[in-house]
Design a protein around this motif. Structure first.
Motif, short mmCIF file in Angstrom:
data_model
loop_
_atom_site.label_atom_id
_atom_site.label_comp_id
_atom_site.label_asym_id
_atom_site.label_seq_id
_atom_site.Cartn_x
_atom_site.Cartn_y
_atom_site.Cartn_z
N PRO A 1 -50.10 61.35 23.71
CA PRO A 1 -51.24 61.95 22.82
C PRO A 1 -50.94 63.49 22.84
O PRO A 1 -50.77 63.98 23.83
N PRO A 2 -51.04 64.09 21.70
CA PRO A 2 -50.82 65.36 21.67
C PRO A 2 -51.90 65.94 22.14
O PRO A 2 -53.39 65.70 22.09
N GLN A 3 -51.79 67.21 22.82
CA GLN A 3 -52.97 67.86 23.58
C GLN A 3 -53.45 68.82 22.59
O GLN A 3 -52.89 69.99 22.59
N ILE A 4 -54.47 68.33 21.83
CA ILE A 4 -55.14 69.13 20.75
C ILE A 4 -56.53 69.58 20.99
O ILE A 4 -57.41 69.49 20.25
N GLY B 1 -57.32 54.72 17.58
CA GLY B 1 -58.44 55.49 17.65
C GLY B 1 -57.86 56.93 16.80
O GLY B 1 -56.71 56.95 16.26
N ILE B 2 -58.91 57.97 16.76
CA ILE B 2 -58.51 59.26 16.19
C ILE B 2 -58.55 60.41 17.12
O ILE B 2 -59.45 60.41 17.90
N CYS B 3 -57.48 61.00 17.40
CA CYS B 3 -57.26 61.98 18.38
C CYS B 3 -58.03 63.46 18.03
O CYS B 3 -58.48 63.87 18.81
N GLY C 1 -54.36 60.05 14.17
CA GLY C 1 -54.57 58.84 14.95
C GLY C 1 -54.07 58.80 16.34
O GLY C 1 -53.10 59.62 16.84
N CYS C 2 -54.44 57.86 17.07
CA CYS C 2 -53.87 57.67 18.54
C CYS C 2 -52.75 56.75 18.61
O CYS C 2 -52.41 56.29 19.62
N ASP C 3 -52.23 56.33 17.40
CA ASP C 3 -50.82 55.53 17.73
C ASP C 3 -49.88 56.14 18.01
O ASP C 3 -49.73 57.48 18.27
N ASP C 4 -48.63 55.48 18.38
CA ASP C 4 -47.31 55.99 18.96
C ASP C 4 -46.97 57.36 18.37
O ASP C 4 -46.12 58.29 18.90
N LYS C 5 -47.02 57.56 16.95
CA LYS C 5 -46.36 58.52 16.24
C LYS C 5 -47.63 59.57 15.79
O LYS C 5 -47.23 60.70 15.30
N HIS C 6 -48.59 59.32 16.30
CA HIS C 6 -49.70 60.05 15.78
C HIS C 6 -49.63 60.59 14.39
O HIS C 6 -49.70 61.67 13.82
N ARG C 7 -49.85 59.29 13.45
CA ARG C 7 -49.92 59.58 12.28
C ARG C 7 -51.27 60.39 11.73
O ARG C 7 -52.28 60.22 12.37
#
Length: 200
Positions: free
Chosen positions: A182-185, A136-138, A153-159
């Protein structure tokens, strides 16, 4: 057999762990009236609060979890969650009569369907750019000049990627935001600052 689906009004608002700023107030580039841009499930909604009329951004296969609108109200971006996540970039100034589009399960379209305003699909199997996102997209953001779209992205590294939509979505930046949860953005404040600093 195909069914014709015409939406008149959508009730509800998408909100989950990854949702950033989901409701945007802007001036409609077509009518000059104030409108709200938000999502409910896989439907992007442009809502005129004065007339209570809606038009729709149809083109996602899973729930839209982030929405961005350019400062001038001419462009919107919507990011989805799911197995094949991608970002759709929409023209909000060239909305008009749409064409009825066939999908695997039937037909959708109608006078208030703005699918014809789809400019680009980024990061998915059917996009102008190669696969990029996972799960997904954060967050998604549009640069102040309306030229770049940023997605996390919602991947482990939040690309994180930034694409130049004025040059057929050529990639400008490919980097990592953070590892882990997930980064709290919420509100895409962090992403907005990154987008401004990189894309001006």
């Amino acid at each position: 057999m195909y069914a014709y689906i015409c939406r008149d009004h959508v009730f509800g608002l998408s909100n989950n762990l990854y949702s950033g700023n989901q409701v945007h107030s802007t001036v409609d580039a077509v009518s000059g009236k104030p409108v709200l841009v938000y999502s409910s499930a896989a439907v992007g909604i442009i809502h005129d609060p004065v007339t209570n009329q809606q038009s729709f951004l149809l083109g996602h296969t899973d729930d839209i979890v982030c929405v961005a609108v350019s400062g001038d109200g001419r462009v919107a971006a919507t990011g989805q969650i799911g197995k094949d996540p991608y970002v759709n970039v929409w023209s909000l100034q060239s909305r008009g009569a749409s064409t009825v589009r066939r999908t695997g399960g039937g037909v959708y379209g109608g006078d208030n369907d703005q699918s014809s305003a789809l400019l680009h699909t980024i990061g998915g199997k059917t996009g102008n750019s190669p696969l990029f996102f996972a799960r997904g997209i954060c967050a998604v953001e549009i640069s102040p000049n309306g030229r770049y779209v940023l997605g996390v992205g919602c991947d482990d590294k939040h690309r994180m990627g930034i694409w130049d939509i004025s040059r057929n979505c050529s990639m400008v930046v490919d980097t990592v935001v953070q590892n882990g949860l997930p980064p709290q953005i919420k509100g895409a404040n962090i992403v907005h600052v990154i987008c401004i600093s990189i894309c001006i």
